[in-house]
Design an enzyme around this catalytic site. Structure first.
Site, PDB file in Angstrom:
ATOM      1  N   HIS A  53       2.441   6.973   3.371  1.00 53.67           N
ATOM      2  CA  HIS A  53       1.412   6.211   4.092  1.00 53.67           C
ATOM      3  C   HIS A  53       2.045   5.028   4.799  1.00 53.67           C
ATOM      4  O   HIS A  53       3.215   4.716   4.591  1.00 53.67           O
ATOM      5  CB  HIS A  53       0.275   5.791   3.163  1.00 53.67           C
ATOM      6  CG  HIS A  53       0.653   4.786   2.106  1.00 53.67           C
ATOM      7  ND1 HIS A  53       1.505   5.072   1.072  1.00 53.67           N
ATOM      8  CD2 HIS A  53       0.283   3.483   1.934  1.00 53.67           C
ATOM      9  CE1 HIS A  53       1.640   4.005   0.303  1.00 53.67           C
ATOM     10  NE2 HIS A  53       0.921   3.021   0.809  1.00 53.67           N
ATOM     11  N   HIS A  55       1.900   1.702   4.840  1.00 61.40           N
ATOM     12  CA  HIS A  55       2.197   0.343   4.369  1.00 61.40           C
ATOM     13  C   HIS A  55       3.693   0.029   4.460  1.00 61.40           C
ATOM     14  O   HIS A  55       4.537   0.897   4.224  1.00 61.40           O
ATOM     15  CB  HIS A  55       1.691   0.152   2.934  1.00 61.40           C
ATOM     16  CG  HIS A  55       0.185   0.065   2.863  1.00 61.40           C
ATOM     17  ND1 HIS A  55      -0.529   0.323   1.726  1.00 61.40           N
ATOM     18  CD2 HIS A  55      -0.721  -0.259   3.828  1.00 61.40           C
ATOM     19  CE1 HIS A  55      -1.827   0.159   1.974  1.00 61.40           C
ATOM     20  NE2 HIS A  55      -1.971  -0.183   3.240  1.00 61.40           N
ATOM     21  N   ASP A  57       5.782  -1.578   2.638  1.00 57.97           N
ATOM     22  CA  ASP A  57       6.671  -1.378   1.485  1.00 57.97           C
ATOM     23  C   ASP A  57       7.032   0.095   1.297  1.00 57.97           C
ATOM     24  O   ASP A  57       7.802   0.441   0.410  1.00 57.97           O
ATOM     25  CB  ASP A  57       6.071  -1.983   0.206  1.00 57.97           C
ATOM     26  CG  ASP A  57       4.770  -1.325  -0.224  1.00 57.97           C
ATOM     27  OD1 ASP A  57       3.870  -1.176   0.627  1.00 57.97           O
ATOM     28  OD2 ASP A  57       4.646  -0.966  -1.408  1.00 57.97           O
ATOM     29  N   HIS A  58       6.502   0.972   2.172  1.00 58.33           N
ATOM     30  CA  HIS A  58       6.836   2.398   2.117  1.00 58.33           C
ATOM     31  C   HIS A  58       7.598   2.867   3.352  1.00 58.33           C
ATOM     32  O   HIS A  58       8.337   3.839   3.287  1.00 58.33           O
ATOM     33  CB  HIS A  58       5.552   3.226   1.943  1.00 58.33           C
ATOM     34  CG  HIS A  58       4.871   2.909   0.651  1.00 58.33           C
ATOM     35  ND1 HIS A  58       4.891   3.747  -0.431  1.00 58.33           N
ATOM     36  CD2 HIS A  58       4.195   1.797   0.250  1.00 58.33           C
ATOM     37  CE1 HIS A  58       4.244   3.170  -1.441  1.00 58.33           C
ATOM     38  NE2 HIS A  58       3.819   1.991  -1.048  1.00 58.33           N
ATOM     39  N   HIS A 110      -6.327   5.552  -0.661  1.00 53.31           N
ATOM     40  CA  HIS A 110      -5.623   4.260  -0.581  1.00 53.31           C
ATOM     41  C   HIS A 110      -5.499   3.859   0.891  1.00 53.31           C
ATOM     42  O   HIS A 110      -5.752   2.721   1.266  1.00 53.31           O
ATOM     43  CB  HIS A 110      -4.254   4.415  -1.235  1.00 53.31           C
ATOM     44  CG  HIS A 110      -3.358   3.223  -1.168  1.00 53.31           C
ATOM     45  ND1 HIS A 110      -3.590   2.063  -1.866  1.00 53.31           N
ATOM     46  CD2 HIS A 110      -2.208   3.009  -0.477  1.00 53.31           C
ATOM     47  CE1 HIS A 110      -2.617   1.195  -1.622  1.00 53.31           C
ATOM     48  NE2 HIS A 110      -1.768   1.736  -0.769  1.00 53.31           N
ATOM     49  N   ASP A 127       1.108   5.738  -3.244  1.00 50.76           N
ATOM     50  CA  ASP A 127       0.221   4.781  -3.922  1.00 50.76           C
ATOM     51  C   ASP A 127      -1.122   5.410  -4.268  1.00 50.76           C
ATOM     52  O   ASP A 127      -2.164   4.760  -4.223  1.00 50.76           O
ATOM     53  CB  ASP A 127      -0.028   3.556  -3.022  1.00 50.76           C
ATOM     54  CG  ASP A 127       1.193   2.657  -2.931  1.00 50.76           C
ATOM     55  OD1 ASP A 127       2.204   2.929  -3.599  1.00 50.76           O
ATOM     56  OD2 ASP A 127       1.129   1.666  -2.174  1.00 50.76           O
ATOM     57  N   HIS A 165       5.420   2.865  -7.364  1.00 48.52           N
ATOM     58  CA  HIS A 165       5.505   1.517  -7.954  1.00 48.52           C
ATOM     59  C   HIS A 165       5.642   1.592  -9.465  1.00 48.52           C
ATOM     60  O   HIS A 165       5.128   2.519 -10.099  1.00 48.52           O
ATOM     61  CB  HIS A 165       4.250   0.697  -7.630  1.00 48.52           C
ATOM     62  CG  HIS A 165       4.130   0.292  -6.199  1.00 48.52           C
ATOM     63  ND1 HIS A 165       4.723  -0.846  -5.697  1.00 48.52           N
ATOM     64  CD2 HIS A 165       3.501   0.885  -5.160  1.00 48.52           C
ATOM     65  CE1 HIS A 165       4.437  -0.948  -4.396  1.00 48.52           C
ATOM     66  NE2 HIS A 165       3.706   0.103  -4.048  1.00 48.52           N
TER      67      HIS A 165
END
Ligand code: ZN
Ligand code: FE
Length: 253
Positions: A53, A55, A57-58, A110, A127, A165
């Protein structure tokens, strides 16, 4: 099957390094550093990047990885903004990665295009599903998350769950204290997870069997889970309403 290497990034992100016969793929490189260091250290050629996805942090490390490996394919959700994407996916597709078939699952909740990748006995779920928890609903509804988790629950019990995570201990503490204090499998998992973390080791991957036995978000029809959720949200009847109540309780925890 490919080998799977755990790479860590930021505070608690996991980037998954997949390798087979000198070729590699990377799942969710939020940071290019750990991915590039691993590829160089192992002398691997990068075939592809898989993004669950949008975001940061990905996918924040995609540009940095592509700068070094410009020919790598980039798989990601078509309805989200993904850096360098070469193949748009929506779920339901199958493609070959390192000589292994990968099935793409639409688990939007998410985020609105969130994907999970299933290959052999490995599930890369970003996530969506965490150890003992599930992702927050930034772009989807509780109904979407119930449907997404049901899709994952339908995979074989032995499936290894590679989430993005390290949230396991926090989620399990919540589950044990606020949701299912009498769940022995949950208590045992929390103890094991704490010991792993104390030793500096990841609690991930888990298995779907373990998530089904201990993760309250996958247990929204269990009587004790329903009762605990209703103590906070008396009107919660549907699985989606129970899941929404659990997320609110987790926020308050
Ligand atoms: Zn996210
Ligand atoms: Fe994330």
């Amino acid at each position: 099957m490919f080998e799977i290497t755990t790479l860590t990034a930021f505070r608690d992100n996991y980037i998954w390094g997949l390798s087979r016969r000198g070729q590699a793929a990377i799942v969710d490189p939020g940071d290019a550093g750990p991915a590039l260091a691993w590829l160089a250290r192992e002398g691997l050629a990068l075939e592809a990047i898989l993004i669950t996805h949008h975001h940061q942090d990905h996918q924040g490390g995609v540009a940095g990885v592509l700068a070094r490996y410009p020919n790598a394919h980039v798989y990601g959700p078509g309805c989200e903004s993904i850096t360098g994407r070469t193949r748009s996916l929506r779920g339901g597709e199958r493609f070959a990665l390192l000589g292994v078939d990968v099935d793409v699952l639409n688990v939007a909740a998410h985020t609105r295009g969130h994907l999970a990748y299933h290959a052999g006995d490995a599930l890369f779920c970003g996530d969506t599903l965490f150890g003992g928890g599930c992702g927050r609903l930034f772009e989807g509804t509780p109904e979407d998350m119930v449907a997404a988790l049901a899709k994952l629950a339908a995979l074989p019990d032995a499936t290894r769950v590679f989430c993005a995570h390290e949230y396991t201990c926090f989620c399990l503490e919540f589950a044990l204290q606020d949701v299912e204090p009498e769940n022995l499998a949950l208590r045992e998992r929390l103890e094991k997870s704490r010991a792993l973390r104390k030793a500096g080791l990841p609690t991930v991957p888990s298995t779907l069997a373990l998530e089904k036995a201990t993760n309250p978000f996958m247990r929204v029809t269990e009587p004790q889970v329903v009762a605990s959720a209703r103590a906070h949200a008396p009107d919660a009847v549907s699985a989606a309403a129970i899941l929404a109540a659990l997320l609110a309780m987790l926020d308050a925890h």
